[in-house]
Write an enzyme that holds these catalytic residues in place. Structure first.
Site, PDB file in Angstrom:
ATOM      1  N   LYS A  11       0.840  -1.207   0.000  1.00  0.00           N
ATOM      2  CA  LYS A  11       0.000   0.000   0.000  1.00  0.00           C
ATOM      3  C   LYS A  11       0.876   1.258   0.000  1.00  0.00           C
ATOM      4  O   LYS A  11       0.608   2.217  -0.720  1.00  0.00           O
ATOM      5  CB  LYS A  11      -0.957  -0.016   1.210  1.00  0.00           C
ATOM      6  CG  LYS A  11      -2.061  -1.051   1.055  1.00  0.00           C
ATOM      7  CD  LYS A  11      -2.890  -1.288   2.311  1.00  0.00           C
ATOM      8  CE  LYS A  11      -3.826  -2.474   2.086  1.00  0.00           C
ATOM      9  NZ  LYS A  11      -4.673  -2.790   3.241  1.00  0.00           N
ATOM     10  N   GLN A  68      -5.102  -1.970   9.489  1.00  0.00           N
ATOM     11  CA  GLN A  68      -4.842  -3.242   8.808  1.00  0.00           C
ATOM     12  C   GLN A  68      -5.335  -4.405   9.669  1.00  0.00           C
ATOM     13  O   GLN A  68      -5.020  -4.485  10.859  1.00  0.00           O
ATOM     14  CB  GLN A  68      -3.326  -3.370   8.517  1.00  0.00           C
ATOM     15  CG  GLN A  68      -2.956  -4.552   7.659  1.00  0.00           C
ATOM     16  CD  GLN A  68      -3.491  -4.449   6.229  1.00  0.00           C
ATOM     17  OE1 GLN A  68      -3.690  -3.360   5.689  1.00  0.00           O
ATOM     18  NE2 GLN A  68      -3.745  -5.582   5.602  1.00  0.00           N
ATOM     19  N   ASP A 118     -11.311   1.981   3.341  1.00  0.00           N
ATOM     20  CA  ASP A 118     -11.611   0.553   3.154  1.00  0.00           C
ATOM     21  C   ASP A 118     -13.111   0.364   2.913  1.00  0.00           C
ATOM     22  O   ASP A 118     -13.537  -0.662   2.401  1.00  0.00           O
ATOM     23  CB  ASP A 118     -11.249  -0.244   4.418  1.00  0.00           C
ATOM     24  CG  ASP A 118      -9.874  -0.887   4.345  1.00  0.00           C
ATOM     25  OD1 ASP A 118      -9.407  -1.163   3.222  1.00  0.00           O
ATOM     26  OD2 ASP A 118      -9.288  -1.120   5.420  1.00  0.00           O
TER      27      ASP A 118
HETATM   28  N1  GUN Z   1      -6.386  -7.312   5.642  1.00  0.00           N
HETATM   29  C1  GUN Z   1      -6.425  -7.999   4.489  1.00  0.00           C
HETATM   30  N2  GUN Z   1      -6.975  -7.234   3.508  1.00  0.00           N
HETATM   31  C2  GUN Z   1      -7.288  -6.051   4.081  1.00  0.00           C
HETATM   32  C3  GUN Z   1      -7.874  -4.856   3.578  1.00  0.00           C
HETATM   33  O1  GUN Z   1      -8.221  -4.720   2.409  1.00  0.00           O
HETATM   34  N3  GUN Z   1      -8.009  -3.840   4.488  1.00  0.00           N
HETATM   35  C4  GUN Z   1      -7.644  -3.968   5.786  1.00  0.00           C
HETATM   36  N4  GUN Z   1      -7.842  -2.926   6.599  1.00  0.00           N
HETATM   37  N5  GUN Z   1      -7.101  -5.079   6.275  1.00  0.00           N
HETATM   38  C5  GUN Z   1      -6.920  -6.101   5.425  1.00  0.00           C
END
Ligand code: GUN
Length: 296
Positions: A63, A107, A130
């Site tokens: 990211k 996350q 998200d």
């Molecule tokens: N863990 C795995 N995929 C994601 C995601 O797209 N967003 C978040 N916040 N955690 C994750």
């Protein structure tokens, strides 16, 4: 296999997530440069990571790298696994109040003892890139805005790029999770598709999937979707991220065999995966633009 057989098998066209991703990221890069020229700052994404989960480390790095690529500011706040829920919430609040942060996410998974639901609900509206908040689920049904769940919106962007219009089509989504299946179904419905959601309790899954003009599988089971479960000419979108018996990354779909039946298919890796981070960038860009529009 002899040459005759080879020629007589038509192959599905590949839906190339890397190519669609590069196309969308190029647009975002231009928008980010315009935003910086207008406001004097780049759009900003902040990620809170808690503990040492290895996969989370890789996701967060991806990211941050994607942010650099399109000219966003990015930062990770990395908290120890035993920091406690109050500390997580304090950081969400501080970043939520920071005007240089347009997008904020925690996350997942969080370590044991942390309340994931509370963390997700604490991210302020407008910065929740998200789109995991319950309000996002409601908004998606009633009045979709410009911040949409990343994986399903990435799939919609891929369909659009390849000129595949879900309107009037039979769409089957294999998954009822809050992150993929349910928002995917809502988006396909909003695009005027006829939508069926299948899941682990669905009886005769093949009979349901064979109806699909567009089949989306996010069940997380390698080899679940075999060629006999796919209608000839269907578009097959594979959201699965599994390891096969040899430890190789694979989706839910038997790619080799289903490619001989489908008209379009996404590979794993290189299909839906790259789109998820790209749509996170899209959401952050949109959140930044909405924040300055609101401040006017
Ligand atoms: N863990 C795995 N995929 C994601 C995601 O797209 N967003 C978040 N916040 N955690 C994750």
């Amino acid at each position: 296999m002899n040459a005759m057989t080879n020629e007589s098998i038509s192959r599905a066209k590949l839906i190339d997530g890397k190519a669609v991703s590069a196309f969308v990221r190029e647009q975002i890069k231009k928008e980010a440069a315009d935003f910086k020229a207008k406001t004097g700052r780049a759009p900003g994404l902040a990620v809170i990571r808690v503990g040492d989960d290895k996969a989370s480390g890789i996701y967060v790095r991806n990211k941050m790298r994607a942010c650099d690529e399109v000219g966003f500011d990015s930062r990770t706040v990395w908290l120890p696994a035993d920091c406690g829920m109050d500390e997580v919430l304090r950081n969400i609040e501080a970043l939520g109040d920071d005007p240089s942060v347009d997008g904020l996410l925690v996350q997942l998974p969080l370590p044991c003892g942390c309340d994931e639901r509370a963390a997700v609900l604490a991210v302020p509206q407008g910065k929740d890139v998200d789109a995991f908040h319950s309000l996002d689920a409601g908004r998606l049904r009633l009045a979709p805005g410009r911040i949409l769940p990343c994986t399903p919106s990435g799939i919609m962007a891929m369909l659009d790029y390849y000129g595949i219009d879900p309107s009037g089509k039979e769409c089957v989504v294999v998954d009822r999770s809050d992150i993929v299946g349910r928002p995917m179904a809502a988006m396909l419905l909003a695009a005027d598709a006829t939508v069926t959601v299948a899941h682990s309790r669905t009886r005769d899954l093949g009979a349901v999937t064979r109806r699909a003009d567009i089949l989306v599988s996010a069940a997380g089971r390698a080899g679940l979707i075999t060629a006999d479960m796919v209608k000839p000419g269907a578009v097959v979108i594979d959201v699965g991220m599994n390891r096969n018996a040899e430890g190789k990354l694979c989706g839910d779909v038997d790619f080799e065999e289903v490619s001989k039946v489908a008209s379009y298919i996404t590979p794993v890796p290189g299909g839906v995966g790259p789109m998820t981070v790209t749509m996170l960038l899209r959401n952050t860009m949109n959140a930044a633009e909405e924040a300055i529009a609101k401040a006017k």
